[in-house]
Design a protein around this motif. Structure first.
Motif, PDB file in Angstrom:
ATOM      1  N   ASP A 178      24.436  14.061  53.259  1.00  0.00           N
ATOM      2  CA  ASP A 178      24.796  14.512  54.602  1.00  0.00           C
ATOM      3  C   ASP A 178      24.511  13.370  55.569  1.00  0.00           C
ATOM      4  N   PRO A 179      25.523  12.847  56.252  1.00  0.00           N
ATOM      5  CA  PRO A 179      25.318  11.675  57.115  1.00  0.00           C
ATOM      6  C   PRO A 179      24.668  11.983  58.457  1.00  0.00           C
ATOM      7  N   ASP A 180      24.360  13.259  58.728  1.00  0.00           N
ATOM      8  CA  ASP A 180      23.695  13.581  59.989  1.00  0.00           C
ATOM      9  C   ASP A 180      22.239  13.095  59.963  1.00  0.00           C
ATOM     10  N   LEU A 181      21.497  13.394  61.023  1.00  0.00           N
ATOM     11  CA  LEU A 181      20.115  12.919  61.144  1.00  0.00           C
ATOM     12  C   LEU A 181      19.127  14.076  61.146  1.00  0.00           C
TER      13      LEU A 181
ATOM     14  N   ASP B 170      22.479  13.058  67.727  1.00  0.00           N
ATOM     15  CA  ASP B 170      23.180  13.680  66.605  1.00  0.00           C
ATOM     16  C   ASP B 170      23.406  15.158  66.855  1.00  0.00           C
ATOM     17  N   VAL B 171      24.557  15.643  66.421  1.00  0.00           N
ATOM     18  CA  VAL B 171      24.810  17.083  66.336  1.00  0.00           C
ATOM     19  C   VAL B 171      25.181  17.379  64.882  1.00  0.00           C
ATOM     20  N   ASN B 172      24.974  18.605  64.473  1.00  0.00           N
ATOM     21  CA  ASN B 172      25.205  18.975  63.074  1.00  0.00           C
ATOM     22  C   ASN B 172      26.696  19.235  62.863  1.00  0.00           C
ATOM     23  N   ASP B 173      27.445  18.133  62.668  1.00  0.00           N
ATOM     24  CA  ASP B 173      28.900  18.250  62.555  1.00  0.00           C
ATOM     25  C   ASP B 173      29.435  17.772  61.211  1.00  0.00           C
ATOM     26  N   ASN B 174      28.532  17.536  60.246  1.00  0.00           N
ATOM     27  CA  ASN B 174      28.968  17.101  58.918  1.00  0.00           C
ATOM     28  C   ASN B 174      28.400  18.041  57.862  1.00  0.00           C
TER      29      ASN B 174
ATOM     30  N   GLU C  29      28.109   9.019  63.590  1.00  0.00           N
ATOM     31  CA  GLU C  29      28.096   8.534  62.208  1.00  0.00           C
ATOM     32  C   GLU C  29      28.902   7.243  62.053  1.00  0.00           C
ATOM     33  N   LYS C  30      29.814   6.970  62.980  1.00  0.00           N
ATOM     34  CA  LYS C  30      30.587   5.730  62.926  1.00  0.00           C
ATOM     35  C   LYS C  30      29.962   4.633  63.786  1.00  0.00           C
ATOM     36  N   VAL C  31      29.600   4.967  65.016  1.00  0.00           N
ATOM     37  CA  VAL C  31      28.949   4.005  65.921  1.00  0.00           C
ATOM     38  C   VAL C  31      27.772   4.719  66.573  1.00  0.00           C
ATOM     39  N   PRO C  32      26.539   4.423  66.151  1.00  0.00           N
ATOM     40  CA  PRO C  32      25.387   5.168  66.669  1.00  0.00           C
ATOM     41  C   PRO C  32      24.965   4.781  68.084  1.00  0.00           C
ATOM     42  N   GLU C  33      25.298   3.556  68.545  1.00  0.00           N
ATOM     43  CA  GLU C  33      24.908   3.161  69.898  1.00  0.00           C
ATOM     44  C   GLU C  33      25.855   2.090  70.445  1.00  0.00           C
TER      45      GLU C  33
END
Length: 246
Positions: free
Chosen positions: A89-92, A55-59, A24-28
């Motif tokens: 939710d900032p996840d994907l 992505d993991v479901n951490d938010n 969520e802060k730096v995607p790549e």
């Protein structure tokens, strides 16, 4: 950069993570490797690798605020939109797909789902019935936003519904009592002094404080100089002594 090279064997290196990664802060990351020999002059070559974080479901879903106060005018139409409650939710992908629920709660043997409904996809909150301020003045319940990750994460928000009064109840005269359609008679001596109390009219209004403030006035009077009516307390008093012509 949260990576470092670690020698694994002669002339072999592996790229390892040196600190926690947060998509969520730096995607790549674009990582450039440079190899240089020890000749004279030295020669080198570069290779760039793009590292994309999965992505993991951490938010957990987040509402903009933890408590919502929603005012609803009584006599509302059933199905009226009350508010739109949206969490983020900032996840994907499925980790950010949210579903909204009303957390069940009973008030006077009536469940919240009988009074309100929420669109599970967009968080629109609706009233399912017409509310009457004189019967129900407020409701307090919770709404949950849950993502579709594995395992799912959720958060909830408190909803305070306040029913706002309309001036929809007419005042009712409770004293002096009279049967419907009848006329009240008060008998007073002809010798009554000026300023004497003849009768006191009492009316009640079931609306809220502002809408239940009552003022009194004569609709019809045969002699405007004979009786007075206090507009605030409903007291009827004589304004003068009676004469033989009264």
């Amino acid at each position: 950069m949260p990576f470092k090279l670690r020698e694994s064997s002669d002339n072999y290196y592996e790229l390892v993570v040196s600190e926690p990664l947060d998509r969520e802060k730096v995607p790549e990351y674009d990582i450039t490797f440079t190899v240089t020999d020890r000749g004279s002059p030295p020669l080198s070559d570069n290779e760039t690798m793009t590292l994309e974080l999965l992505d993991v479901n951490d938010n957990i879903p987040q509402f903009p605020q933890s408590f919502y106060t929603i005012r609803v005018m009584e006599n509302n139409a059933p199905g009226a939109l009350l508010s739109s409650l949206t969490a983020f939710d900032p996840d994907l992908h499925e980790n950010q797909y949210l579903v909204y629920f009303i957390i069940e709660k009973e008030i006077a043997n009536t469940s919240m789902s009988m009074l309100f409904s929420i669109n599970p996809e967009n968080g629109n909150l609706y009233a399912l019935k017409t509310f009457d301020y004189e019967i129900e003045k407020e409701f307090l319940f919770h709404i949950e936003a849950r993502d579709s990750g594995s395992p799912p994460l959720s958060s909830n928000v408190t909803i305070h519904i306040i029913i706002v009064d309309q001036n929809d109840n007419a005042p009712v005269i409770v004293s002096p009592w009279r049967a419907h359609g009848s006329v009240v008679e008060e008998k007073i001596p002809r010798s009554t002094d000026k300023g004497s109390l003849v009768a006191k009219v009492i009316a009640l209004d079931t609306d809220s404080v502002h809408n239940s403030r009552i003022t009194y006035q004569f609709l019809q009077v045969t002699d405007a100089n004979l009786f007075s009516l206090d507009q605030y307390n409903g007291e009827i008093r004589t304004m003068r002594m009676f004469s033989s012509r009264d």
